[in-house]
Design an enzyme around this catalytic site. Structure first.
Site, PDB file in Angstrom:
ATOM      1  CB  VAL A  48       4.217   1.969 -18.168  1.00 36.59           C
ATOM      2  CG1 VAL A  48       5.181   1.031 -17.456  1.00 36.59           C
ATOM      3  CG2 VAL A  48       2.786   1.437 -18.085  1.00 36.59           C
ATOM      4  CG  HIS A  88       8.040  -0.981 -13.059  1.00 42.57           C
ATOM      5  ND1 HIS A  88       7.050  -0.989 -12.101  1.00 42.57           N
ATOM      6  CD2 HIS A  88       9.150  -1.428 -12.430  1.00 42.57           C
ATOM      7  CE1 HIS A  88       7.552  -1.417 -10.950  1.00 42.57           C
ATOM      8  NE2 HIS A  88       8.820  -1.688 -11.117  1.00 42.57           N
ATOM      9  CD  GLN A 122       6.155   1.105  -7.835  1.00 37.79           C
ATOM     10  OE1 GLN A 122       6.015  -0.104  -7.735  1.00 37.79           O
ATOM     11  NE2 GLN A 122       5.659   1.951  -6.945  1.00 37.79           N
TER      12      GLN A 122
END
Ligand code: APR
Length: 230
Positions: free
Chosen positions: A88, A104, A86
């Site tokens: 970045v 994400h 999840q």
């Protein structure tokens, strides 16, 4: 080789100096989440959103992978490892993980505001107000915001269904559809949850909770996996 699938969240990057979202002192304590991480927030104040992600990008570039990231990369010697993250930041890749699925998005990329297929590598640069895509729209961070589709979720679910071992590390499991991936794990598959706190996961006999931080907790799991499966 056995398929080892990992679902990771902000907690695995905490020991690299990157804030998590919901812990004390986390990102969502200092910011109104819908102001900086939603299409509505972008429409209302794009410059605020650009500055928020420019700061996060700079912090991620300065950060170094920690032992937690390294342990997962080294497990590729003995297992077919896929990391579904999840996060970045790209600390998994920088630690050497060869198969990483970003649910994400990535801080290192910008994308068009009108065509999500137009994605541009940023090479460490900030996104400036006035930076345009090939269709003339303002560039935005290539990040999945609240209320937006998660393009890679189907791919992630298919990978999870094939897992022989599943590890959850550093995620509160508060955000869907990412948190639903645990429901795609076959019932006979051992699941390890590494977190100093208690993520929102229904207990079942196949789950082992390691109440520890990522660096030391994943080392414990890796040792157990090598003893058990190798
Ligand atoms: N090692 C392991 N886990 C840790 C550590 C650590 N050193 N420090 C904190 N944690 C755990 C916390 O206990 C918590 O369960 O990491 C988790 C972080 O949870 P969140 O802050 O909710 O982050 P995450 O689950 O990744 O958030 C999911 O929400 O805000 C959105 O899009 C954003 O991808 C993000 C998503």
């Amino acid at each position: 080789m056995l398929n080892l699938v990992v679902l990771s969240g902000a907690g695995i990057s905490a020991e690299s100096g990157l804030k998590t979202f919901r812990d004390a002192g986390g990102l969502w304590e200092g910011h109104d989440v819908m102001q900086v991480a939603s299409p509505e927030g972008w429409a209302a104040n794009p410059k605020l959103v650009l500055e928020f992600y420019n700061q996060r990008r700079r912090a991620a570039l300065e950060a170094m992978p920690n032992l937690g990231h390294t342990v997962l990369a080294q497990l590729e010697e003995d297992f077919e490892v896929t990391v579904i993250t999840q996060n970045v930041d790209e600390l998994h890749e920088r630690a050497g993980s060869s198969k990483v699925v970003h649910l994400h998005g990535k801080l290192s990329e910008a994308r068009s505001s009108v065509d999500e297929s137009l994605i541009y590598p940023l090479e460490g640069k900030d996104i400036q107000w006035g930076d345009l895509c090939d269709k003339g729209s303002q560039l935005r961070p290539n990040i999945v915001w609240f209320g937006e589709m998660v393009p890679m979720i189907e791919v992630a679910a298919r990978i999870t269904e094939k897992a022989d071992i599943f590890i959850v590390v550093g995620t509160s499991m508060a955000v869907y559809p990412a948190a639903s991936l645990i429901d795609f794990v076959r019932h006979d598959v051992p699941v390890y949850v590494v977190d100093p706190s208690t993520p929102m996961i229904r207990h079942n006999p196949n789950i082992t909770f390691i109440r520890d931080k990522a660096t030391t907790g994943l080392k414990t799991v890796a040792q157990e996996l090598r003893e058990k499966f190798h």
